[in-house]
Design a protein around this motif. Structure first.
Motif, short mmCIF file in Angstrom:
data_model
loop_
_atom_site.label_atom_id
_atom_site.label_comp_id
_atom_site.label_asym_id
_atom_site.label_seq_id
_atom_site.Cartn_x
_atom_site.Cartn_y
_atom_site.Cartn_z
N PRO A 1 39.06 -9.16 80.73
CA PRO A 1 39.51 -10.48 80.25
C PRO A 1 39.39 -10.61 78.74
N LEU A 2 38.36 -9.98 78.17
CA LEU A 2 38.18 -10.05 76.73
C LEU A 2 39.34 -9.35 76.02
N ALA A 3 39.67 -8.16 76.49
CA ALA A 3 40.79 -7.42 75.89
C ALA A 3 42.07 -8.22 76.02
N ASP A 4 42.31 -8.78 77.22
CA ASP A 4 43.51 -9.59 77.42
C ASP A 4 43.53 -10.75 76.44
N GLY A 5 42.38 -11.40 76.31
CA GLY A 5 42.30 -12.55 75.43
C GLY A 5 42.60 -12.17 73.98
N ILE A 6 41.98 -11.10 73.51
CA ILE A 6 42.20 -10.66 72.12
C ILE A 6 43.67 -10.36 71.91
N LYS A 7 44.24 -9.68 72.89
CA LYS A 7 45.64 -9.31 72.74
C LYS A 7 46.52 -10.55 72.71
N LEU A 8 46.28 -11.45 73.65
CA LEU A 8 47.13 -12.64 73.73
C LEU A 8 47.00 -13.49 72.46
N LEU A 9 45.78 -13.56 71.94
CA LEU A 9 45.57 -14.40 70.75
C LEU A 9 46.25 -13.84 69.52
N THR A 10 46.41 -12.51 69.48
CA THR A 10 46.96 -11.93 68.26
C THR A 10 48.43 -11.55 68.41
N LEU B 1 40.69 -5.55 67.30
CA LEU B 1 42.05 -5.96 67.66
C LEU B 1 42.78 -4.82 68.34
N SER B 2 42.67 -3.65 67.75
CA SER B 2 43.36 -2.50 68.31
C SER B 2 42.82 -2.19 69.70
N TRP B 3 41.51 -2.39 69.87
CA TRP B 3 40.93 -2.15 71.20
C TRP B 3 41.52 -3.13 72.22
N GLY B 4 41.58 -4.39 71.81
CA GLY B 4 42.14 -5.39 72.72
C GLY B 4 43.57 -5.08 73.07
N ARG B 5 44.32 -4.70 72.06
CA ARG B 5 45.74 -4.47 72.31
C ARG B 5 45.97 -3.25 73.19
N ARG B 6 45.23 -2.21 72.92
CA ARG B 6 45.55 -1.00 73.68
C ARG B 6 45.00 -1.06 75.09
N ASN B 7 44.08 -1.97 75.33
CA ASN B 7 43.55 -2.07 76.69
C ASN B 7 44.19 -3.17 77.50
#
Lengths: 585, 335, 178
Positions: free
Chosen positions: B56-65, C18-24
């Motif tokens: 969920p953290l990774a999803d959140g970071i990705k969605l936010l950016t 950020l890169s970690w979040g995006r790639r995962n």
């Protein structure tokens, strides 16, 4: 399957004086002038019982005066006979048969698209597979397979990474013309006479359309007032390719047509070619072919079940179905080396002998699968929601089946027991025992039940093939390598000089086929897949027409969905189960 | 109690509720994916962090950016407002849920409920109806036909089921004689029996309404993926998209489950086997039992047509709910 | 990760996060074109289970980060695919699955686009006809590696340049209003 008998032919001849009856080795052809075509067709349909429209296409003879010959393939379900009707397109025109058989519409549009033959009286004669504004007719003999390169389309990867010397990858800079969005908009507009305010575009790239079909729905609320289908989003030019490669080279392409049932496609194709080349197939090969075709059928029906359920929201059935698919694919991969597009069959037999232990694995699968089927039944068959979504939706009557050239489970769901495996047994289907399930009402639910039952019947066939194969000696030949047109198996090529020379000759020059024409079809999971081969001798077919079951099955969609809802459309489409690789070829 | 103190306490309560339930709902995405995986013979998220716990953290970071894309012809203010309207009512629902009995801390009596009003159930209906605005706004503002049809479907469903929801809950109100959620729980504790025993039909109806309101299978017509791509949120990307499932699928489901626990399952009541926290543990356990049930259905059943849903709502459920109410009223009057 | 360059320590850490979040959390678009789509479905199904990597399919391009071009792209569908690519918000990546999407594959015909990289910049090419689901998994892992190596900022810059370039050439498709 026999062709039109002498008595009927004479009767037709009496009625239509100018009709010429030609009996070739594999077919019976009626030649007629095109002025009389519609009358003859009506007569054949109503008086002689040739109710089922199987296929229509054209052949291009550039050196002849009229140039295009239209051929129509009809089937008589009562007498179990086929007939080919041929007529010349004088001045590049033919009469449209859409009044006689509504499904002729799509076949005619395709012929117009590919050859430029104009059909008089067609309701909407537009491009079928190419887009509006495309200026060529690809299946004409003077059109090259590669098309006509017009625009420069550089590889963006290369552009951004910088062009290297030597280049990072080798490709032609000049490409055939790619349509613009305006072209596609024009294509869309040319299809549709808008009948409602809201037009919903479904596709071409949409998660629910089983590939790349483009549907247009005119909506009144959620009710569909009219719908239209735009095809060609996966038109890869299969028939053109077939004219340009040797017979054996086309086999892998058949895999990629209906990619879900690759072995069934191969089986239909090799049946046609073997008929043309007169190749006998050894017993073992026939049984192995049958067994794998049936495994592939189960595989294909499982994909239909999974995606159909997914479309209706049952997410888990999808994954359960795929779990079993993996097992079948393992069996295929173990034998052919490929999971999906296996290219396992060869003209005259098989590519490889059965792999060690295949029979045990299949035996284990046979034991396990009925339990899995029960699981699917538990999840869906008596589920109230499932019933509500599928019952009384998209009812196909028997007349529709004949008028729209429907085949396969779609036809059988409406109570028409049209099954090529029974009517014209190929491979080992004549020697195994199985039933043909038919539905009563012809709605989505009936087609669901028919397919579920077909899986059970396929299991029966596999079981019988398995028993037979277990009895056969391991060393039994799996390919008829005595025939001059059949390649020897790989291992022997390395050991024996004659085999090597023979294979070399075939690979370089191709098999030489006698002139003639042949139509053979197979019962695919998506209906009758037929191959009409017109050969003038040589190693390449002069014209190879693929009769696609999925295309004809899809052609009834706009009629059925009228006055349904969007949610019905998805259930209906799932039950017709088209695969775009086959509809567009 | 002084004003500043009560404001402070409420503030703390709001923060606690928000923090806890937003956190839980984020991790419900992980839980649902794991659950779905195990139902389907898969493993679910596994490689991002231990047991995929960081997913969920990774999803959140990705969605936010993600880049913020607004469709060309979108109605921009409404487009943004829809996100707020989707998440606000779902969070507001938590304000009337009592998580446990009142206790004394530093001589002050504290109720573990954000606002203990005596018309709490009315508020529940009000906030429940507000949920539909998020959907309608997003469907309208996106200028996409998929979104439009999806939101229309959803509003049709919500309008039908609001009525049923109201009637199914009325029976409980009759029995308890109050609309305060704390009062209803107290009534159940005093009688020593959960209202599900008196009102089994109402409970089942409530469950259906809960599924319909939160857009869960078999009532997920608003986003029917195969038909409408993703339905009303088709034009939303990034975290703006992330809010919709968070609000609708998780927050809403949790809130409605919590209310079901309050109404039918005796709230925080249960044997004191966990020490001083046992009321809270019981509440959370009961709530997650229901949430689990909803998730389980989601991965098992096919979905209805929008037409069928409203039909069932008006023709089957509403008469049943009314009959149930009348029967309850008569019985309450007689005994 | 902890290299002290001009950006400073903290910035690189954020970058890495950020890169970690995006790639995962690579969410591919649910688009199947042909044969490879079946293998893509298999990759998502029980045995190979892309969800393990945090890869779940999203049907709307606005919510997707990854375009897996699975199958033959014919000329007629190419502009639509390009439109979908344009609809995806940055940062986004593209994987070509199989020979057809990568370079035309066995279809050197009049109607087939000879490689999707002629209209969409591609990050990872997966060969095969169709590739095994393991191939797709490997491709996604390679993409993750690539995202990690390139870092977020560099990546966004590349896309900005690409966009500007496309605008300069007038290649940005307009949205079709029907």
């Amino acid at each position: 399957m026999p062709w039109m008998n002498q008595v009927t032919a004479d009767r037709v001849k009496r009625e239509f004086k100018e009709v010429e009856v030609e009996r070739t080795k594999h077919t019976t052809n009626l030649h007629v002038r095109q002025e009389k075509l519609v009358d003859l067709m009506l007569h054949l349909k109503e008086k002689e019982g040739y109710k089922l429209f199987v296929d229509h296409t054209c052949i291009d003879f550039p050196e002849k005066k009229e140039r295009f010959q239209g051929i129509y393939l009809l089937y008589n379900p009562d007498a179990n006979e086929r007939v080919l009707v041929k007529t010349w397109a004088v001045g590049g025109e033919l009469p449209s048969l859409e009044k006689v058989w509504p499904c002729a519409r799509w076949a005619e549009r395709e012929a117009y698209d590919m050859f430029g033959v104009v059909y008089r009286g067609h309701e909407n004669l537009r491009r079928m597979f190419m887009w509006e504004g495309y200026s060529h007719f690809p299946l004409r003999k003077d059109f090259p397979l590669e098309g006509i390169p017009e625009v420069e389309l550089p590889s963006l990867t290369e552009l951004y990474a910088g062009r290297t010397d030597p280049p990072s990858h080798d490709y032609e800079l000049v490409h055939t013309r790619v349509p613009t969005l305006e072209d596609l908009e024009r294509t869309e507009k040319s299809r549709l006479q808008k009948k409602a305010q809201l037009v919903l575009n479904w596709g071409p790239l949409h998660p629910g359309t089983h590939g790349t079909i483009w549907f247009l729905f005119d909506l009144d609320g959620e009710r569909v007032v009219q719908s239209d289908v735009i095809l060609g989003q996966l038109h890869r030019g299969m028939e053109k390719i077939a004219e340009n490669v040797y017979y054996f080279q086309f086999l892998p392409y058949t895999d990629r047509m209906d990619y879900i049932s690759a072995i069934c496609n191969e089986l239909s194709y090799v049946t046609a070619v073997e008929k043309l080349l007169e190749v006998e197939v050894p017993e073992k090969a026939r049984y192995v072919r049958t067994m794998f075709a049936e495994l592939q059928r189960i595989n294909s029906h499982l994909l239909w079940l999974g995606t159909g359920a997914l479309d209706l929201g049952a997410l888990t059935v999808f994954l359960y179905a795929f779990r079993e698919r993996e097992k079948i694919m393992d069996i295929i991969e173990g034998n052919a080396g490929f999971r999906l597009t296996s290219a396992f069959l060869r003209i005259g037999g098989l590519h490889y002998d059965l792999a060690e232990g295949t029979l045990d694995v299949v035996r284990a699968f046979l034991k396990d699968f009925p339990n899995r089927l029960k699981e699917y039944h538990n999840l869906l068959t008596r589920n109230r929601i499932w019933l509500r979504r599928t019952k009384e939706v998209g009812v196909i009557t028997r007349e529709d089946v004949y008028d729209y050239g429907l085949t396969g489970p779609v036809a059988r769901g409406s109570g028409v027991p049209y099954d090529i495996r029974k009517l014209e047994p190929y491979a080992a289907y004549g020697e195994v025992d199985f039933d043909v399930p038919v539905g009563e009402v012809g709605d989505v639910y009936d087609r669901y039940l028919v397919r579920m039952e077909e899986m059970v019947q396929s299991l029966r066939i596999v079981e019988q093939c398995l028993s037979k194969l277990e009895k056969l000696p391991k060393s039994a030949p799996f390919v008829n390598k005595e025939h001059p047109a059949v390649m020897a198996p790989k291992e022997e090529v390395f050991m024996a000089l004659e085999d090597m020379v023979k294979n070399f000759r075939i690979v370089v020059h191709g098999e030489s086929a006698p002139p003639g024409e042949v139509y053979a079809s197979g019962e695919n999971p998506r209906g009758e897949l037929g191959f009409y081969i017109y050969s003038v001798g040589g190693s390449k077919p002069y014209r190879l027409r693929i009769r696609s079951g999925a295309l004809y099955n899809l052609s009834i969609f706009p009629k059925l969905i009228k006055d349904g809802t969007i949610a019905d459309a998805i259930a209906l489409l799932g039950s017709l189960d088209p695969v775009v690789g086959e509809t567009d070829r | 109690m002084e004003l500043w103190l009560s404001v402070l306490i409420t503030f703390v309560k709001v923060l606690l509720t928000l923090g806890v339930f937003l956190g839980i709902s984020t991790y419900l995405t992980w839980f649902e994916r794991k659950l779905a995986g195990h139902i389907q013979g898969r493993l679910g998220p596994k490689l991002v962090g231990p047991f995929g716990l960081l997913q969920p953290l990774a999803d959140g970071i990705k969605l936010l950016t993600k880049e913020s894309v607004v469709p060309q012809n979108a109605d921009k203010p409404v487009y943004y407002l829809a996100v707020v309207m989707a998440v606000a009512p779902a969070l507001l629902l938590f304000s009337v849920i009592p998580f446990g009995p009142s206790f004394t801390l530093f001589r002050y009596e504290i109720k573990p409920i954000v606002s203990d009003v005596n018309i709490a159930l009315l508020l529940v209906f009000a906030f429940g109806s507000l949920v539909v605005y998020g959907t309608i706004f997003s469907g309208w503002a996106s200028n996409s036909k998929y979104a439009f049809i999806g939101s229309l479907r959803k509003s049709a469903v919500i309008i039908s089921y609001e009525v049923v929801l109201g009637f199914s809950v009325l029976g409980v109100i009759l029995l308890a004689g109050t609309m305060s959620t704390t009062g209803i729980v107290q009534a159940q504790i005093e009688r020593g029996v959960w209202f599900i025993v008196y009102q089994p039909v109402a409970f089942v109806l409530y469950l259906f309404c809960m599924l319909a309101e939160s857009g869960r299978v078999p009532f997920d017509v608003q986003e029917a993926e195969a038909e409408l791509v993703t339905g009303y949120n088709v034009e939303y990307g990034g975290m703006r998209f992330g809010v919709f499932p968070l609000a609708e699928w998780y927050l809403n489901v949790m809130a409605l489950s919590a209310i079901a626990v309050v109404l039918f399952l005796g709230g925080w009541s249960g044997p004191h086997i966990f020490g001083p926290v046992s009321p809270y543990v019981w509440f959370i356990l009961k709530m997650f039992g229901l949430v689990f049930f909803v998730l389980w259905l989601h991965w098992t059943l096919p979905r209805f047509q929008a037409r069928d849903i409203t039909e069932i709502g008006w023709k089957v459920m509403l008469p049943t709910a009314i009959a149930n109410l009348v029967l309850t009223a008569v019985l309450v009057y007689v005994f | 990760m902890a290299t002290l360059n001009s950006n400073g320590f903290v910035l690189t850490t954020v970058d890495e996060l950020l890169s970690w979040g995006r790639r995962n959390a690579l969410w591919p678009l649910t688009i199947g074109l042909a044969c490879c789509a079946i293998e893509m479905m298999h990759a998502a199904a029980s045995r190979f289970d892309l969800d393990r990597l945090g890869v779940i399919f999203r049907a709307s391009p606005r919510q997707a980060d990854l375009l897996i071009v699975a199958g033959t792209v014919v000329n007629k569908v190419a502009p639509m695919l390009k439109l979908l690519w344009e609809q995806m918000p940055d940062p986004k990546w593209c994987i070509t699955m199989g020979g057809c999407a990568s370079a035309g594959g066995p279809f050197p015909t009049y109607s087939t686009l000879q490689g999707i990289d002629r209209i969409i910049p591609v990050d990872v090419y997966i060969p095969g006809c169709p590739p095994h689901p393991q191939g797709l998994l490997y491709g996604i892992l390679q993409l993750q590696k690539k995202i990690k190596e390139k870092g977020v900022n560099k990546y966004d810059k590349a896309f900005e340049e690409f966009r500007k370039d496309m605008e300069r050439q007038g290649l940005l498709p307009r949205e079709v209003v029907v």
